[in-house]
Design a protein around this motif. Structure first.
Motif, PDB file in Angstrom:
ATOM      1  N   UNK A  17     -34.251 -42.062  20.694  1.00 58.37           N
ATOM      2  CA  UNK A  17     -35.290 -41.093  21.097  1.00 58.37           C
ATOM      3  C   UNK A  17     -35.652 -41.234  22.577  1.00 58.37           C
ATOM      4  N   UNK A  18     -34.659 -41.571  23.385  1.00 55.25           N
ATOM      5  CA  UNK A  18     -34.899 -41.692  24.822  1.00 55.25           C
ATOM      6  C   UNK A  18     -34.813 -40.307  25.444  1.00 55.25           C
ATOM      7  N   UNK A  19     -35.814 -39.872  26.179  1.00 51.68           N
ATOM      8  CA  UNK A  19     -35.765 -38.541  26.808  1.00 51.68           C
ATOM      9  C   UNK A  19     -34.597 -38.433  27.789  1.00 51.68           C
ATOM     10  N   UNK A  20     -33.876 -37.362  27.680  1.00 51.06           N
ATOM     11  CA  UNK A  20     -32.751 -37.088  28.571  1.00 51.06           C
ATOM     12  C   UNK A  20     -32.976 -35.749  29.251  1.00 51.06           C
ATOM     13  N   UNK A  21     -32.945 -35.723  30.571  1.00 52.94           N
ATOM     14  CA  UNK A  21     -33.155 -34.499  31.340  1.00 52.94           C
ATOM     15  C   UNK A  21     -31.831 -34.087  31.966  1.00 52.94           C
ATOM     16  N   UNK A  22     -31.242 -33.014  31.436  1.00 51.66           N
ATOM     17  CA  UNK A  22     -29.944 -32.546  31.923  1.00 51.66           C
ATOM     18  C   UNK A  22     -30.151 -31.580  33.087  1.00 51.66           C
ATOM     19  N   UNK A  23     -29.404 -31.823  34.157  1.00 45.24           N
ATOM     20  CA  UNK A  23     -29.543 -30.995  35.361  1.00 45.24           C
ATOM     21  C   UNK A  23     -28.316 -30.140  35.603  1.00 45.24           C
ATOM     22  N   UNK A  24     -27.440 -30.077  34.616  1.00 46.47           N
ATOM     23  CA  UNK A  24     -26.151 -29.452  34.856  1.00 46.47           C
ATOM     24  C   UNK A  24     -26.058 -28.021  34.411  1.00 46.47           C
ATOM     25  N   UNK A  25     -24.906 -27.675  33.859  1.00 44.09           N
ATOM     26  CA  UNK A  25     -24.595 -26.284  33.526  1.00 44.09           C
ATOM     27  C   UNK A  25     -25.349 -25.844  32.289  1.00 44.09           C
ATOM     28  N   UNK A  26     -25.298 -24.532  32.066  1.00 43.81           N
ATOM     29  CA  UNK A  26     -26.085 -23.907  31.012  1.00 43.81           C
ATOM     30  C   UNK A  26     -25.437 -24.098  29.654  1.00 43.81           C
ATOM     31  N   UNK A  27     -26.265 -23.951  28.647  1.00 44.32           N
ATOM     32  CA  UNK A  27     -25.789 -23.872  27.270  1.00 44.32           C
ATOM     33  C   UNK A  27     -26.443 -22.651  26.656  1.00 44.32           C
ATOM     34  N   UNK A  28     -25.619 -21.686  26.265  1.00 38.33           N
ATOM     35  CA  UNK A  28     -26.155 -20.434  25.745  1.00 38.33           C
ATOM     36  C   UNK A  28     -26.568 -20.563  24.292  1.00 38.33           C
ATOM     37  N   UNK A  29     -25.838 -21.366  23.527  1.00 38.39           N
ATOM     38  CA  UNK A  29     -26.076 -21.446  22.083  1.00 38.39           C
ATOM     39  C   UNK A  29     -27.269 -22.347  21.818  1.00 38.39           C
ATOM     40  N   UNK A  30     -28.343 -21.751  21.305  1.00 44.42           N
ATOM     41  CA  UNK A  30     -29.559 -22.513  21.078  1.00 44.42           C
ATOM     42  C   UNK A  30     -29.377 -23.540  19.960  1.00 44.42           C
ATOM     43  N   UNK A  31     -28.504 -23.252  19.006  1.00 43.72           N
ATOM     44  CA  UNK A  31     -28.309 -24.199  17.899  1.00 43.72           C
ATOM     45  C   UNK A  31     -27.765 -25.527  18.400  1.00 43.72           C
ATOM     46  N   UNK A  32     -26.958 -25.501  19.467  1.00 39.67           N
ATOM     47  CA  UNK A  32     -26.445 -26.738  20.047  1.00 39.67           C
ATOM     48  C   UNK A  32     -27.583 -27.563  20.639  1.00 39.67           C
ATOM     49  N   UNK A  33     -28.556 -26.876  21.223  1.00 41.65           N
ATOM     50  CA  UNK A  33     -29.680 -27.593  21.824  1.00 41.65           C
ATOM     51  C   UNK A  33     -30.562 -28.225  20.746  1.00 41.65           C
ATOM     52  N   UNK A  34     -30.709 -27.506  19.627  1.00 39.64           N
ATOM     53  CA  UNK A  34     -31.602 -28.017  18.572  1.00 39.64           C
ATOM     54  C   UNK A  34     -31.043 -29.265  17.901  1.00 39.64           C
ATOM     55  N   UNK A  35     -29.754 -29.518  18.065  1.00 37.79           N
ATOM     56  CA  UNK A  35     -29.176 -30.723  17.464  1.00 37.79           C
ATOM     57  C   UNK A  35     -29.648 -31.987  18.156  1.00 37.79           C
TER      58      UNK A  35
END
Length: 848
Positions: free
Chosen positions: A140-158
């Motif tokens: 549960x370590x916070x990770x802040x991604x500064x890179x390219x986009x991810x369009x699929x929201x389901x991938x983010x919810x994982x």
């Protein structure tokens, strides 16, 4: 022999931020942070030097925070920087190193309470971010991604511990569609890397474009280029792509701006120019999505970037951070300590070497080289989009940690050497604070996350201006603000944009075919995309007033299309006016014939006691002349603007007056017949010859017509009317007859009287000439009938003022026929042959 490059950037602190993203020293691949573990590379690695700025952005942010008196006072923020090398195995390994004790690779074991890992910033690509999250989510370590986009929201919810320092990519795609629609570009090409990210980008963009009426001319998916790629296949692919770009009518090319894509595109353009595949510059408008920094590999240093003149990029919104450029200018290997990257960066950037690194090199680094002298594709002094995201990510962690310390101040304890540390702070406890964090950075921008753990910000629209020395300038020409209301979320300043030199600063056109000009509509071509079409002219009576309309529109009833059928013109209101030549001619004819009738009437009044005037009932003659005078004046009711009174009077007055005239003619004819029959001795007809019979005929015949007209006015009277449809360019102001049936009944009754008069006169035509007008009445009725028989089809076949003119002509012609045939012979005798106008002569002629 391969050699090892140990790169390290490390700083201790009370709490530590781990940094990792896609590689700083890849082989023909994209880059960001480098790290401590050694990696086998060749002697001449291919490097994206510009990404060294990302390291400096993190260092600069940590330096500012540690020097800030109000953010984490008495707490030192430290960091480790690792490199993923864009490789899943190395990414997992370096993620586990962040969770291990310093200088020991023992996962889940960390006894170093002075270097507390609190969060991780990385990576530069979505794949690297997901690889990292597989492990970091366990803790549960916070990770802040500064890179390219991810369009699929389901991938983010994982990955609930993953935060994105960029907004949703779909906002950018809608912004690109708005940009294309703004400039009326509907025929575009797409270029993306042949991987999952590129495919997701293409699918999202194509879906957005189809909803906006934009067509894709071609899609180029180029494979990733690496050390094992076959150079012949790569060159063949580059040449094929260049030929597609060269021959396509699409002048706007949208590029998924990942570094690998831009690397390949640069080589495509370079290869096309080197092979002389085109006689002139390609001349395209490049629209680059994603967080592109226009970065070139070291081996591309001499590649010409003039083809990208006028390119448009859509990076995440950035502002110049105060003090950053000065911080970068002060970087130098001779004075900078603890920077494991700078020597290798310096050698690559300035193509020199240090004595301890390559003793055989001819060019030595002098330490006097200036970073600001490097061309923009290799290194930029101003903060790029990725670096700005990293800068904001460090501050987001610091503000979150500060907020947590403030809210739980009672748990603070003082340790050795005055350091302040919250021993009970766990990285997973930051989530509740991080998701709600909101602050303004040193550049004045607001930093906060939305409900999808994405940065609530927008995009800048940047116009790229290149120079002959391969440097370039970014000019902000607009912005995308998804948080603003619809209509205000897209802003662009056309006058600030510089297009590629081949367009001569005229707005480029990117269409499948030329626009359908106003007056035409688009007609889809079978088997072609909907952006390819033919242009068909609008049907008669319709217009199109814009380019590329799908449907023509009808003009309002009071307007008509112009010759080009691109606008509606107000119709002229027409009627038979006194000012028209036709109206003037008919008015003159009416008045002239009226004067002639008055003259004849005066002659007959003057010679009323002569035998020829007395013959055949003098009073009937005067009544007929007066009725003909009124008939000649009737047309004046038909000329001029129709009004309610004139519409009510003109047909009814004409019908009644003509019925009186025809009744007089009929009475005269009957009296002629009866007069000759009464001359026989003992004839019973004698008692019928007289004024009473004549008046009875006139009254009874006129009364019938009067009754018809009264019924007409009572049931459906005539009224002023605007005829909007008979003529395409005119509005006819006319009198609507109300009831057409009653109009033709009245006209038919006049025809009945005329035919009856003709029959009676025809039968009496052979009676003695002296007292016989029957022959002249026969001719007059023949003229009258001919006129009105031709009137009906002519009247029905004409419209507007010409229809009125036909009726006026018929009135004047038939009235003139009566006047000429009946009265001119008598006027001839009265004026030119007065000797014949006596009883003896008339009686003598009768005995012949």
């Amino acid at each position: 022999m391969p050699r090892r490059f140990p790169y390290e950037y490390y700083q201790q602190g009370d709490v530590v931020v781990g940094g990792m993203a896609s590689e700083f020293f890849p082989i023909m691949d994209s880059v960001l942070f480098n790290e401590q573990p050694t990696v086998e590379l060749t002697d001449y690695p291919v490097v994206l030097l510009k990404n060294y700025q990302h390291v400096l952005a993190l260092v600069f942010a940590v330096k500012e925070i540690n020097e800030h008196p109000k953010i984490l006072p008495n707490i030192t923020l430290g960091f480790h920087i690792y490199d993923s090398f864009h490789n899943a195995r190395i990414t997992y390994e370096t993620t586990l190193r962040l969770l291990s004790a310093q200088h020991r690779f023992v996962p889940n074991y960390n006894c170093d309470i002075q270097n507390k890992l609190i969060s991780v910033i990385g990576g530069l690509s979505s794949e690297i971010s997901f690889y990292m999250s597989v492990i970091l989510d366990i803790y549960h370590i916070p990770q802040l991604s500064c890179g390219s986009f991810v369009t699929i929201q389901s991938e983010k919810r994982k990955f609930p511990s993953l935060y994105w320092m960029i907004p949703d990519e779909t906002h950018q795609h809608k912004g690109i569609a708005s940009l294309l629609l703004h400039f009326r570009w509907s025929w575009v090409g797409l270029i993306a890397l042949k991987d999952d990210n590129g495919e997701t980008f293409l699918q999202s963009l194509i879906s957005t474009f189809s909803q906006s009426g934009i067509c894709v001319a071609f899609i180029q998916r180029h494979p990733e280029v690496n050390i094992i790629s076959d150079i012949e296949d790569v060159m063949k692919n580059w040449i094929e792509m260049y030929l597609i770009l060269l021959h396509s009518k699409a002048n706007v090319i949208i590029v998924h701006g990942e570094p690998q894509t831009m690397f390949s595109l640069s080589w495509v353009l370079y290869t096309g120019e080197r092979e002389s595949l085109a006689k002139s510059p390609l001349g395209k408008v490049w629209i680059v999505a994603a967080q592109w920094g226009f970065a070139s590999m070291t081996l591309q240093k001499k590649n010409d970037i003039q083809e990208f003149y006028g390119a448009i990029t859509l990076p995440v919104h950035t502002k110049e951070v105060p003090g950053f450029q000065k911080f970068v200018q002060n970087r130098n290997p001779s004075v900078t300590k603890g920077d494991g990257f700078i020597q290798h960066f310096w050698q690559q950037a300035f193509e020199c070497s240090f004595p301890n690194s390559d003793p055989t090199s001819e060019k030595r680094c002098t330490w006097e080289e200036k970073l600001e002298s490097l061309p923009g594709p290799l290194f930029e002094m101003s903060m790029t989009g990725h670096s700005y995201s990293i800068y904001n990510a460090v501050y987001a962690v610091a503000h979150t940690l500060h907020a947590m310390h403030v809210s739980r101040g009672k748990h603070r304890v003082i340790l050795n050497e005055g350091r302040l540390l919250n021993q009970k702070v766990k990285s997973w406890k930051l989530h509740s604070f991080l998701s709600r964090i909101s602050f303004n950075n040193s550049a004045g921008d607001s930093v906060s996350f939305d409900g999808n753990r994405e940065l609530a910000t927008g995009f800048d629209i940047i116009n790229l201006v290149t120079f002959l020395n391969n440097s370039f300038l970014r000019v902000k020409v607009g912005k995308l603000s998804p948080q603003d209301p619809s209509g205000k979320d897209f802003t662009i300043h056309d006058d600030k944009i510089l297009w590629h030199r081949s367009f001569n600063q005229v707005l480029p056109i990117s269409l499948c075919n030329d626009n359908c000009l106003p007056g035409f509509i688009r007609k889809k071509k079978e088997g072609e995309p909907f952006c390819c079409y033919d242009c068909d002219p609008c049907p008669e009576g319709e217009i199109s007033n814009q380019n590329d309309m799908d449907f023509c529109i009808k003009c309002p009833e009071d307007q008509y299309p112009n010759m080009d059928q691109d606008q509606c013109v107000l119709k002229d209101v027409t009627y038979l006016s006194y000012k028209d030549f036709l109206g003037e001619s008919l008015t003159f004819s009416s008045i002239f014939l009226s004067l002639v009738t008055i003259l004849i009437l005066r002659i007959f009044v003057k010679h009323r006691e002569t035998p020829i005037v007395k013959a055949n009932n003098r009073n009937l003659t005067f009544a007929l002349l007066i009725s003909l005078l009124l008939c000649f004046l009737c047309p004046l009711l038909f000329i001029g603007q129709p009004k309610k009174v004139t519409c009510l009077l003109r047909q009814t007055a004409f019908g009644i007056i003509f019925s009186v005239a025809l009744s007089c003619v009929l009475a005269k004819t009957i009296i002629v017949v009866l007069a000759f029959m009464a001359t026989k001795p003992g004839s019973w007809m004698r008692k019928w010859v007289g004024k009473r019979l004549a008046y009875t005929i006139i009254f009874s015949c006129s009364f019938i017509q009067l009754s018809i007209c009264a019924l007409w006015l009572h049931t459906s009277p005539p009224f002023p009317h605007l005829d909007l449809h008979s003529f395409s360019e005119e509005i006819i102001m006319e009198c609507n007859e109300g009831s057409i049936l009653m109009f033709y009944i009245a006209l038919g009754y006049l025809g009945f009287l005329a035919i009856l008069s003709f029959i009676v006169a025809f039968l009496a035509r052979k009676l003695p000439d002296t007292f016989n007008e029957a022959k002249f009445i026969t001719f007059s009725m023949l003229v009258f009938c001919c006129v009105w028989l031709t009137f009906v089809p002519t009247y029905l076949s004409t419209k507007g003022k010409y229809m009125v003119a036909v009726e006026i002509f018929s009135i004047l012609a038939s009235s003139a026929g009566l006047l000429c045939c009946i009265f001119f012979p008598k006027c001839y005798i009265i004026i030119l042959r007065p000797k014949l106008n006596n009883r003896e002569r008339l009686a003598a002629r009768r005995t012949l």
